[in-house]
Design an enzyme around this catalytic site. Sequence first.
Site, PDB file in Angstrom:
ATOM      1  N   GLU A  59       0.823  -1.201   0.000  1.00  0.00           N
ATOM      2  CA  GLU A  59       0.000   0.000   0.000  1.00  0.00           C
ATOM      3  C   GLU A  59       0.871   1.270   0.000  1.00  0.00           C
ATOM      4  O   GLU A  59       0.512   2.274  -0.612  1.00  0.00           O
ATOM      5  CB  GLU A  59      -0.929   0.001   1.201  1.00  0.00           C
ATOM      6  N   PRO A 266      10.961 -13.569  -1.410  1.00  0.00           N
ATOM      7  CA  PRO A 266       9.889 -13.818  -0.439  1.00  0.00           C
ATOM      8  C   PRO A 266       9.187 -12.525  -0.043  1.00  0.00           C
ATOM      9  O   PRO A 266       9.785 -11.440  -0.020  1.00  0.00           O
ATOM     10  CB  PRO A 266      10.639 -14.414   0.765  1.00  0.00           C
ATOM     11  N   ARG A 267       7.917 -12.646   0.280  1.00  0.00           N
ATOM     12  CA  ARG A 267       7.100 -11.478   0.611  1.00  0.00           C
ATOM     13  C   ARG A 267       7.533 -10.825   1.923  1.00  0.00           C
ATOM     14  O   ARG A 267       7.547  -9.606   2.056  1.00  0.00           O
ATOM     15  CB  ARG A 267       5.623 -11.904   0.703  1.00  0.00           C
ATOM     16  N   MET A 307      14.371  -4.999   0.634  1.00  0.00           N
ATOM     17  CA  MET A 307      13.069  -4.386   0.500  1.00  0.00           C
ATOM     18  C   MET A 307      13.149  -3.236  -0.500  1.00  0.00           C
ATOM     19  O   MET A 307      14.161  -2.549  -0.591  1.00  0.00           O
ATOM     20  CB  MET A 307      12.586  -3.851   1.855  1.00  0.00           C
ATOM     21  N   GLY A 308      12.070  -3.035  -1.268  1.00  0.00           N
ATOM     22  CA  GLY A 308      11.986  -1.889  -2.149  1.00  0.00           C
ATOM     23  C   GLY A 308      12.712  -2.027  -3.469  1.00  0.00           C
ATOM     24  O   GLY A 308      12.891  -1.034  -4.179  1.00  0.00           O
ATOM     25  N   GLU A 309      13.134  -3.247  -3.832  1.00  0.00           N
ATOM     26  CA  GLU A 309      13.872  -3.437  -5.076  1.00  0.00           C
ATOM     27  C   GLU A 309      13.125  -4.325  -6.075  1.00  0.00           C
ATOM     28  O   GLU A 309      13.730  -4.828  -7.016  1.00  0.00           O
ATOM     29  CB  GLU A 309      15.253  -4.030  -4.796  1.00  0.00           C
ATOM     30  N   ASN A 333       0.527  -7.685  -6.690  1.00  0.00           N
ATOM     31  CA  ASN A 333       0.399  -6.699  -7.781  1.00  0.00           C
ATOM     32  C   ASN A 333       0.954  -7.247  -9.099  1.00  0.00           C
ATOM     33  O   ASN A 333       2.165  -7.319  -9.296  1.00  0.00           O
ATOM     34  CB  ASN A 333       1.120  -5.416  -7.394  1.00  0.00           C
ATOM     35  N   LEU A 335       0.588  -5.727 -11.924  1.00  0.00           N
ATOM     36  CA  LEU A 335       0.799  -4.629 -12.860  1.00  0.00           C
ATOM     37  C   LEU A 335       2.251  -4.188 -12.947  1.00  0.00           C
ATOM     38  O   LEU A 335       2.672  -3.632 -13.964  1.00  0.00           O
ATOM     39  CB  LEU A 335      -0.079  -3.442 -12.471  1.00  0.00           C
ATOM     40  N   GLU A 336       3.041  -4.419 -11.899  1.00  0.00           N
ATOM     41  CA  GLU A 336       4.445  -4.009 -11.946  1.00  0.00           C
ATOM     42  C   GLU A 336       5.204  -4.743 -13.048  1.00  0.00           C
ATOM     43  O   GLU A 336       5.861  -4.098 -13.882  1.00  0.00           O
ATOM     44  CB  GLU A 336       5.093  -4.200 -10.576  1.00  0.00           C
TER      45      GLU A 336
END
Length: 429
Positions: A59, A266-267, A307-309, A333, A335-336
């Site tokens: 989010e 992994p999430r 994270m964030g990559e 997601n 769409l990425e």
Amino acid sequence: MPRLLYTLFFVLLLPVILLRLLYRAWRAPAYARRWRERFAFDGDLRTDGIWVHAVSVGESIAAAPMIRELQRRHPNLPVTVTCMTPTGSEQIRKMFGDSVGHAYLPYDLPWLQRRFIRRLAPRVCIIMETELWPNLVAECRRAAVPVVLANGRLSERSARGYRRVRALVGPMFASLDWAAVQSRPEADRFIDLGVQPARLTVTGSIKFDITPDPSRQAEAQAWRDSWGERPVWVAASTHAGEDQLVLEAHQAVLQAFPESLLILVPRHPERFDAVARQIGENGMKMIRRTAGGSPQFTDRVMLGDTMGEMMLFFGCADVAFVGGSLVPTGGHNYLEPAALGLPVLSGPHRFNFAEVSTLLEEAGSMRIVEDASELADQVIGYFQQPATATRAGAAGRSVVLANQGALERLLQGTGQLLGSGEPGQAAVR
């Protein structure tokens, strides 16, 4: 009365909630920090501005373009972003630094929400997707703070759960000042639960409004060039029980393409070490992203333990599998990777992104797999037929481009609310 009973039940559950927080802190030490914020103390709050709540990483990333545009269009209004998880907090600080205020959202007890709102004194509260809490919404209404549901989504499964407690959530939904939702079926579900039709707009999903960062994509291309001529696929946002299926699929892919590389992401960061052990137990040589080096030709897996990559990992791949879909989590997601022109694979559990996945599937961009064997077959097929992969990726990119514009509609409606207080009427289309 239902909200009073809910509050009493929440109070009774508080010891259990705190024990769960301790357990999560044992597994992920970041949960042990900043407890005072969960009780509406401390936190970096920027008063008399815009409050955005984004529960966690996904989010927060989805909200980022909206937040940047709000900062640009309303430079006199400071922005404070709240979340619920350490990973979400890390993502917020990584994206915005000190340009926004930030704190954890307090537990949903009326006196905590009241204290938080009194300290923050926001002009508007923007809640991302479905992170609605009865006392939060009620206390905003009590303080005359308009509440916007942005990029609202509601699966039929979630709607059924809400219907079971309609007496509690009905007033909450009816109190929303504006709901900007992703699709017509979701709009109908929100209205059924109590959102006033005059205060609801089908804006589409702001997740379509993706603009890949050219510098990040150039970095991905440089990575890929340094790896040599080898096929690469990514398994993104995988969950417990799913990693093993992905690794089994990769074993089969290696039979057909021995030089291929899997990027496994992994999430949840608390699972990174466990997944690393799992890769070793499957007999595959790997490199961790945090090690800082490039995969050698003998490495079969890169573990994306950062994270964030995610867009960087997608930018390095030829095919993308999106996790949370071979296990009943509901998918993530799609769409990425589609925005980057990748063919997309998903398991059957995609109820969190039903409308998006249907659009991509109908366009020929996304294929559904039921198990590890089908996943391997699809990856191998795309590796064997790169022209087919290119056509599927182009179809997905076209879907993304054709559905953009939700962000502008959301910003216009929010701006009208900040100005006139009538976003639903003015923004409905």
